[in-house]
Design a protein around this motif. Structure first.
Motif, mmCIF file in Angstrom:
data_model
loop_
_atom_site.group_PDB
_atom_site.id
_atom_site.type_symbol
_atom_site.label_atom_id
_atom_site.label_comp_id
_atom_site.label_asym_id
_atom_site.label_seq_id
_atom_site.Cartn_x
_atom_site.Cartn_y
_atom_site.Cartn_z
ATOM 1 N N VAL A 40 5.062 3.832 2.350
ATOM 2 C CA VAL A 40 4.796 2.512 1.795
ATOM 3 C C VAL A 40 4.705 1.521 2.951
ATOM 4 O O VAL A 40 5.516 1.543 3.880
ATOM 5 C CB VAL A 40 5.888 2.087 0.785
ATOM 6 N N LYS A 41 3.664 0.665 2.901
ATOM 7 C CA LYS A 41 3.464 -0.365 3.918
ATOM 8 C C LYS A 41 3.175 -1.689 3.228
ATOM 9 O O LYS A 41 2.547 -1.726 2.163
ATOM 10 C CB LYS A 41 2.290 -0.014 4.840
ATOM 11 N N ILE A 42 3.630 -2.762 3.845
ATOM 12 C CA ILE A 42 3.294 -4.096 3.341
ATOM 13 C C ILE A 42 2.601 -4.870 4.448
ATOM 14 O O ILE A 42 2.949 -4.753 5.631
ATOM 15 C CB ILE A 42 4.543 -4.862 2.844
ATOM 16 N N GLN A 56 -1.284 -6.476 -4.888
ATOM 17 C CA GLN A 56 -0.939 -7.782 -4.339
ATOM 18 C C GLN A 56 0.312 -8.296 -5.043
ATOM 19 O O GLN A 56 0.351 -8.357 -6.284
ATOM 20 C CB GLN A 56 -2.089 -8.761 -4.538
ATOM 21 N N LEU A 57 1.333 -8.671 -4.264
ATOM 22 C CA LEU A 57 2.594 -9.125 -4.837
ATOM 23 C C LEU A 57 2.947 -10.504 -4.303
ATOM 24 O O LEU A 57 2.688 -10.818 -3.143
ATOM 25 C CB LEU A 57 3.734 -8.148 -4.496
ATOM 26 N N THR A 58 3.548 -11.306 -5.170
ATOM 27 C CA THR A 58 4.048 -12.624 -4.775
ATOM 28 C C THR A 58 5.555 -12.642 -4.960
ATOM 29 O O THR A 58 6.057 -12.422 -6.070
ATOM 30 C CB THR A 58 3.397 -13.732 -5.614
ATOM 31 N N GLY A 100 -2.783 9.487 5.489
ATOM 32 C CA GLY A 100 -3.073 8.071 5.657
ATOM 33 C C GLY A 100 -4.017 7.500 4.628
ATOM 34 O O GLY A 100 -4.427 6.333 4.744
ATOM 35 N N ASN A 101 -4.365 8.287 3.624
ATOM 36 C CA ASN A 101 -5.238 7.785 2.566
ATOM 37 C C ASN A 101 -4.455 6.863 1.629
ATOM 38 O O ASN A 101 -3.326 7.184 1.231
ATOM 39 C CB ASN A 101 -5.828 8.943 1.768
ATOM 40 N N ASN A 109 0.839 -1.195 0.000
ATOM 41 C CA ASN A 109 0.000 0.000 0.000
ATOM 42 C C ASN A 109 0.872 1.242 0.000
ATOM 43 O O ASN A 109 1.847 1.323 0.770
ATOM 44 C CB ASN A 109 -0.921 0.030 1.222
ATOM 45 N N LEU A 110 0.539 2.220 -0.819
ATOM 46 C CA LEU A 110 1.155 3.545 -0.799
ATOM 47 C C LEU A 110 0.152 4.528 -0.220
ATOM 48 O O LEU A 110 -1.005 4.588 -0.678
ATOM 49 C CB LEU A 110 1.574 3.971 -2.202
#
Length: 583
Positions: free
Chosen positions: A288-290, A264-266, A257-258, A251-252
């Motif tokens: 950036v958060k995962i 989705q990454l593999t 915080g929007n 997520n960016l």
């Protein structure tokens, strides 16, 4: 458990004598009587509780046997074997870096180590202990302390500082406390190689408490962004440190915080993946958060600052065409100016080779080559540090024919052989100690990527303080006066005086620094070393005078047997009194 006076085992005959006496004591015969009509109620009560009646009739026997058995046990002096820390003193080196927040079940590695330290504190037996925490400047928490309460208080007050561990510095400090004293050094960390520990002395034993094994982690290793006139461009690098395929949601987010982008990454086993995001909305802070199922959460978030408007880049017209074309390919807002006009430029990034401009202009400076020195021929490979400037550009294959002498007071972030190649001044100016035409750098893909990172850093430095490691000390361009630091939630953190050395807060996040007339933002970010975890290691190394083993002591608990013996004698006396001593 053991017994130190087994010779008194013969006294076990005493309870046997009492038991035999009860077998041969006088017994009464059953005698029939003419009328039992009034005994029915009594007999019914006896049949209702036969075990209680049996206990009442034989209470004295059981009390005497139990008292005698405890007395025999006390005569043999029972003890428990306990281990104590070896050596005349103990030194504990505690790793307080961010990787100690790896979760091991319900506890983190740091919390588990604190429990182990509390357990060890109970085994000191009066030996002095010294506790040292890691970091850029290792700290002595307690020194030669023997008071258990003070040691426990120091352990409970330990906290993670998120700094790079810098184990070598903490070990060097510990060496100063050893001297000729036999010492056991406990190292509480996540992982360390045996070769990193000095074992020259025969009076030192190393006991390493590492992290658990089989930990899995997916990390954000690099994140950079730049703003154009209409949108923002971001590059994200992820690394899967496990031997299994991992699925993560990236997520960016903007400064409020929007969520701007979700993907989705593999990631395959041990894969390193780079993603580029363009046409992002302009925002002052990009995060950036995962979302991934791993054991280390601190490296799942990363932030960067973007200027609200781009600062203009002004290039000295004497600079080589490759430099001009390189910056123009990245940013259309690039101007070429005569050398004699550069000193008067304000609110721009100046690219030149005029050394005399260092310190004379308020604008950030990029110095490529020098006009006051003669270049010397070199023949070696480029070696770069972990500086953020080289996040996406590798210079290992760059050929450099000659370089200029370095600046003594500047920080070296890249070298050729042992000679400085790229330096950074205290206020953030970048110096490349070679002319572009004396290298083949423009032929490599790393050249435009380096210019992009350079532009991003210089523009950020013009509008913000930049990015810091936790607790990092650095000189920053702040006007004289009092400045206050606030967190992203607008909570007061600390105050400093402008012109003095700036020290960043401990916890990662976005911060702002304010004076009466000005406000600047900055970011505290985990260092690259703290964005990766290693397989936990625990081992012992070296020996000391007692053979390198923990000393065993015999702790007697005879005093805990005397109390129940006395209590049983009192109860026995009371039973005798109630029955009557004549009976």
């Amino acid at each position: 458990m053991g017994f130190s006076n087994l010779i008194y085992l013969w006294t076990a005959i005493l309870p046997l004598i009492v038991l035999i006496y009860y077998f041969f004591r006088k017994k009464y015969k059953d005698q029939p009587v003419s009328s039992t009509i009034f005994w029915d109620e009594v007999m019914q009560e006896t049949k209702a509780s036969p075990y209680l009646k049996h206990l009442q009739r034989n209470a004295l026997l059981y009390l005497q046997l139990l008292a005698l058995l405890l007395f025999v046990l006390a005569l043999m002096n029972p003890f428990l074997k306990t281990s104590e820390i070896a050596g005349e003193q103990s030194i504990w080196i505690v790793d307080t870096s961010a990787t100690m927040l790896v979760e091991e079940g319900e506890l983190t590695t740091f919390e588990r180590h604190k429990e182990e330290m509390i357990s060890l504190a109970n085994e000191l037996s009066g030996r002095p202990v010294t506790i040292i925490t890691t970091g850029e400047e290792p700290k002595v928490i307690v020194r030669q302390e023997t008071e258990p309460s003070a040691i426990h208080k120091a352990i409970n007050n330990l906290e993670v500082t998120y700094e790079k561990e810098q184990l070598t510095k903490a070990i060097d400090m510990a060496q100063a406390f050893i001297g000729d004293t036999s010492t056991s050094i406990y190292l509480f960390t996540d992982a360390v190689e045996r070769g990193e520990l000095p074992i020259e002395s025969e009076n030192i034993q190393w006991i390493v408490h590492g992290a658990s094994e089989d930990l899995k982690n997916v990390a954000i290793t690099r994140f950079a962004a730049t703003a154009t006139e209409e949108n923002a461009l971001a590059l994200v690098q992820l690394k899967n440190e496990t031997e299994e395929e991992q699925v993560t949601e990236l997520n960016l987010l903007d400064e409020k915080g929007n969520v701007l982008v979700t993907e989705q990454l593999t990631l395959k086993a041990e894969e390193e993946l780079t993603k580029t995001f363009d046409t992002l909305p302009l925002t002052s802070v990009l995060t950036v958060k995962i979302e991934v199922d791993d054991h280390y959460e601190a490296d799942n978030t990363m932030m960067t600052l973007l200027g609200s408007d781009m600062s203009q880049i002004v290039i000295d017209q004497q600079m080589h065409q490759l430099v001009q074309k390189g910056f123009q390919a990245l940013n259309t807002d690039v101007k070429i100016a005569p050398s004699d006009q550069l000193e008067a430029m304000k609110d721009v990034v100046v690219v030149t080779n005029q050394t005399e401009l260092l310190g004379k202009t308020d604008s950030p400076l990029v110095l490529i080559g020098r006009n006051d020195e003669v270049a010397e021929e070199v023949n070696s490979l480029v070696d770069v540090s972990n500086d953020a400037l080289f996040a996406f550009s590798s210079l290992e294959d760059v050929y450099v024919n000659s370089i200029y002498p370095a600046f003594d007071q500047f920080e070296t972030i890249a070298t050729i052989g042992e000679k400085p190649f790229i330096q950074r001044s205290a206020r953030g100016d970048i110096v490349i100690l070679a002319d572009i035409q004396s290298t083949d750098w423009p032929l490599h893909p790393s050249f435009p990527l380096f210019l992009w990172g350079l532009q991003n850093e210089m523009v950020e430095g013009a509008q913000n303080l930049g990015t810091f490691s936790p607790n990092e000390s650095r000189a920053v361009p702040l006007a004289a006066g009092e400045w206050s630091i606030y967190s992203g939630e607008d909570e007061y953190v600390s105050s400093i005086e402008g012109g003095s050395e700036f020290q960043a807060p401990i916890k990662p996040g976005v911060y702002s620094i304010r004076s009466n007339e000005e406000e600047k933002r900055f970011i505290v970010q985990l260092s690259p070393e703290e964005r990766t975890i290693q397989e936990g290691t625990s081992f012992e190394l070296g020996t000391i005078q007692n053979g390198g083993k923990e000393e065993e002591t015999k702790q007697s608990f005879i005093q805990w047997l005397l109390i129940p013996i006395l209590f049983l004698l009192v109860i026995e006396w009371e039973v005798q009194r109630r029955r009557g001593f004549a009976n």
